[in-house]
Design a protein around this motif. Structure first.
Motif, PDB file in Angstrom:
ATOM      1  N   GLN A   1       7.404   6.994 -28.579  1.00  0.00           N
ATOM      2  CA  GLN A   1       7.805   5.695 -28.065  1.00  0.00           C
ATOM      3  C   GLN A   1       8.630   4.868 -29.059  1.00  0.00           C
ATOM      4  O   GLN A   1       9.735   4.426 -28.755  1.00  0.00           O
TER       5      GLN A   1
ATOM      6  N   HIS B   1       0.288  -0.848 -20.763  1.00  0.00           N
ATOM      7  CA  HIS B   1       1.109   0.300 -21.147  1.00  0.00           C
ATOM      8  C   HIS B   1       1.184   0.354 -22.668  1.00  0.00           C
ATOM      9  O   HIS B   1       0.566   1.157 -23.315  1.00  0.00           O
ATOM     10  N   HIS B   2       1.976  -0.504 -23.271  1.00  0.00           N
ATOM     11  CA  HIS B   2       2.035  -0.674 -24.725  1.00  0.00           C
ATOM     12  C   HIS B   2       2.605  -2.062 -24.991  1.00  0.00           C
ATOM     13  O   HIS B   2       3.209  -2.682 -24.096  1.00  0.00           O
TER      14      HIS B   2
ATOM     15  N   THR C   1       6.280  -3.594 -23.875  1.00  0.00           N
ATOM     16  CA  THR C   1       6.698  -3.627 -22.475  1.00  0.00           C
ATOM     17  C   THR C   1       7.141  -5.033 -22.087  1.00  0.00           C
ATOM     18  O   THR C   1       6.434  -6.009 -22.328  1.00  0.00           O
TER      19      THR C   1
ATOM     20  N   ALA D   1       7.351  -2.471 -15.543  1.00  0.00           N
ATOM     21  CA  ALA D   1       6.895  -1.096 -15.777  1.00  0.00           C
ATOM     22  C   ALA D   1       6.860  -0.363 -14.439  1.00  0.00           C
ATOM     23  O   ALA D   1       6.742  -0.987 -13.380  1.00  0.00           O
TER      24      ALA D   1
ATOM     25  N   ASP E   1       5.763   3.649 -12.568  1.00  0.00           N
ATOM     26  CA  ASP E   1       5.252   5.023 -12.599  1.00  0.00           C
ATOM     27  C   ASP E   1       5.836   5.785 -11.425  1.00  0.00           C
ATOM     28  O   ASP E   1       6.026   5.212 -10.338  1.00  0.00           O
TER      29      ASP E   1
ATOM     30  N   GLU F   1       0.109  11.031 -11.140  1.00  0.00           N
ATOM     31  CA  GLU F   1       1.129  10.312 -11.901  1.00  0.00           C
ATOM     32  C   GLU F   1       1.860  11.350 -12.754  1.00  0.00           C
ATOM     33  O   GLU F   1       1.276  11.988 -13.619  1.00  0.00           O
TER      34      GLU F   1
ATOM     35  N   GLY G   1       6.123   7.751 -16.270  1.00  0.00           N
ATOM     36  CA  GLY G   1       6.159   6.290 -16.262  1.00  0.00           C
ATOM     37  C   GLY G   1       6.996   5.763 -17.405  1.00  0.00           C
ATOM     38  O   GLY G   1       7.286   6.468 -18.374  1.00  0.00           O
TER      39      GLY G   1
ATOM     40  N   SER H   1       9.173   1.770 -18.842  1.00  0.00           N
ATOM     41  CA  SER H   1       9.295   0.317 -18.748  1.00  0.00           C
ATOM     42  C   SER H   1      10.590  -0.159 -19.388  1.00  0.00           C
ATOM     43  O   SER H   1      11.252   0.578 -20.125  1.00  0.00           O
TER      44      SER H   1
ATOM     45  N   CYS I   1      11.679   6.250 -19.959  1.00  0.00           N
ATOM     46  CA  CYS I   1      10.644   6.859 -19.120  1.00  0.00           C
ATOM     47  C   CYS I   1      10.205   8.172 -19.763  1.00  0.00           C
ATOM     48  O   CYS I   1      10.927   8.747 -20.583  1.00  0.00           O
TER      49      CYS I   1
END
Length: 572
Positions: A191, A436-437, A440, A461, A463, A470, A473, A475, A519
């Motif tokens: 990320q 999410h983190h 975002t 965000a 998904d 899922e 995903g 954001s 993503c």
């Protein structure tokens, strides 16, 4: 190579050719003056014909052979095989290697225990269905790489040894011998690195990458997994979603031959929870969840009275469920912390069941209208706090589809889930954490008060869901330093924690960052769905079992004290 052809290649056009094949013995059939061997490699099976002049005394299943001979037309053809119209009249056999008796048959559809298969995974991978799974993975990866290269994306690798940071799942830690007392963390995703690529001006990045999370395992979860990771500069959420949508459709077309023309449906997180009880709905079947508080607001049924803060959540199934099926569904409810699964059956204007016999005439009419009942049906009810009731009904809904055989693995139903909550409340930590983190971007409508109204704050965000799983995903990312500080404050990170864990990352944003979004897709899950496998272990060459152990190598395992001493580690 010495072989002239593979075992899945020869046909009538090769008749009278002299050939050399190499492979494994699948079956030996001794029939007196004329004997037969099925020789196998990953390309297929070819039948060999051996006369009595060549001894088969020392040839058994899974022996590795080289054979020479002439292609002839089969008298009794097997059109189910690619090579079923020919056979090889063998003139010479060379034994390359012998095999002991295998712990299970090398054929599809075996019933061996999974741990036995994993212990002898190299034998399991000889089976055609397992080889097909890996071939699908290879084709999927090839399709992905071609797709992104054609769109000017750059494939860049990111470090495996990184820094442990708060938020998210537990890290796998690796002690450093050269820097004693310090640890690397294996990446849960690339990320932060991929966001740095955007700052570096590498505006279109992708990578097929290994990721690691120390969390409880499920049918769609492994401690190490593979994902497609991508990021785009000067792009918003819609740009990324359009790119990923085109990619997923292309992968499905290439592997399944299914051409999905229509745009992928988008539904909000709240709508998904309300209708389907989870944020990864399977849209191959109906059975949407309804809230029935208004219908029963004046009821005499004790279960539906004095609700306080509870909701009556219900599903209508267009068939009459039997006792065994209802018991199965009740067990699902209990697994989701709901003790009572009530039901009402409607058949030829007659109402029965734990609730059906207690319904007033007005309630019967309203239920028929609410669910548009036109045939024999079963209504299932739970009464609980809204989200607990919704999640229980979501699990019950999925189980009903299995019971009624509604899950067609050849059907591909995609959906985007959007407008996720920006935060979720952690009971363990007694605080709100990033859903999410913490990088975002808040939704536009939440920008002014996301840090003071965490319960209702939404995120930019998204998904993507396929057949109830899922599969990815992403954001829009925060690139404004003041906004990022508000976000850190909102999740309770102190200035010292920010500097220690993210200082290197936050510092990069001082030097001119484009807005960007990205993503990640879970390739193991996608491959599991495309091959119709029951879990992702079936599409990973050497997976861990449900306990996180590799039965073949016995990893994880103890290590020598000397190794621990070199790392300055002492076990309790």
């Amino acid at each position: 190579m010495k072989r002239t052809h593979t075992c899945g290649e020869l046909s009538l056009k090769n008749v009278n050719q002299n050939v050399i094949l190499q492979g494994w013995v699948t079956k030996v059939r001794k029939m007196g003056a004329m004997n037969f061997i099925d020789l196998r490699d990953r390309y297929g099976i070819t039948q060999l014909v051996i006369d009595e002049s060549i001894s088969l005394e020392n040839v058994k299943s899974e022996y590795v052979l080289e054979v020479e001979g002439k292609v002839i037309e089969r008298k009794s053809k097997n059109l189910e095989l690619k090579t079923g119209e020919i056979e090889i009249k063998v003139s010479k056999i060379i034994l390359i290697n012998k095999s002991e008796l295998t712990p299970f048959e090398i054929k599809d559809g075996i019933k061996s225990q999974e741990d036995t298969r994993l212990t002898y995974r190299y034998l399991d991978l000889r089976r055609a269905e397992m080889q097909n799974n890996l071939l699908v993975r290879s084709k999927m990866n090839h399709t992905i790489r071609n797709f992104f290269i054609e769109k000017d994306f750059i494939e860049i690798e990111t470090p495996i040894f990184g820094k442990s940071t708060p938020e998210g799942a537990r890290d796998f830690l690796v002690p450093s011998r050269l820097n004693q007392g310090k640890f690397y963390a294996l990446p849960q995703s690339p990320q932060l690195y991929k966001q740095l690529f955007m700052i570096a001006g590498l505006d279109r990045y992708f990578q097929i990458v290994k990721c690691f999370r120390d969390e409880d395992l499920r049918i769609d979860r492994q401690p190490e997994f593979t994902q497609l990771d991508m990021e785009m500069s000067f792009a918003d959420a819609n740009d990324v979603m359009q790119t990923i949508e085109a990619l997923v459709k292309k992968v499905i077309l290439e592997i399944k031959g299914i051409d999905i023309k229509e745009p992928i449906q988008k539904i909000t997180w709240h709508e998904s929870m309300d209708k389907y009880g989870n944020d990864k709905p399977d849209l191959r079947f109906g059975f949407e969840i309804h809230t029935l508080n208004d219908i029963f607001k004046s009821t005499q049924i004790p279960l539906f009275s004095n609700l306080e803060n509870k909701s009556i959540r219900a599903i209508c199934v267009d068939s009459l469920l039997n006792k065994k099926q209802l018991e199965d569904l009740s067990e699902v409810a209990k697994q989701n912390s709901v003790n009572i699964l009530a039901f009402a059956k409607y058949d030829s204007n007659e109402w029965t069941g734990s609730i059906g016999s207690k319904l007033s005439d007005e309630e019967k009419v309203k239920l028929i209208k609410e669910f548009n009942i036109k045939t024999s049906s079963t209504i299932l009810f739970v009464v609980e706090e809204y989200y607990k009731a919704s999640q229980a009904m979501g699990s019950i809904r999925n189980r009903i589809a299995k019971i009624l055989n509604l899950l067609n693995c050849e059907e591909m139903k995609l959906v985007w889930i959007v407008d996720f909550p920006l935060f979720e409340f952690s009971e363990e930590e007694n605080r709100y954490v990033a859903a999410h983190h913490p990088f975002t971007m808040p939704a536009d409508k939440s920008l002014n008060n996301f840090d003071s109204n965490k319960q209702d704050a939404l995120a930019k965000a998204y998904d993507i869901v396929l057949n109830g799983f899922e599969i990815g995903g992403g954001s829009q990312r925060i690139t404004d330093s003041l906004l990022q500080k508000r976000m850190f404050d909102a999740v309770g990170l102190s200035k010292e924690q920010i500097e220690t864990n993210f200082g290197w990352f936050v510092n990069a944003y001082k030097y001119g960052a484009p807005y960007h979004a990205g993503c990640a897709l879970g390739l193991d899950r996608i491959c599991m769905i495309l091959t119709g496998s029951e879990n992702i272990r079936e599409v990973i060459a050497f997976p861990k079992n449900s306990s996180g152990i590799d039965p073949m190598t016995n990893a994880p395992d103890i290590v020598a004290n000397q190794q621990l001493e070199e790392l300055n580690i002492k076990l309790k």
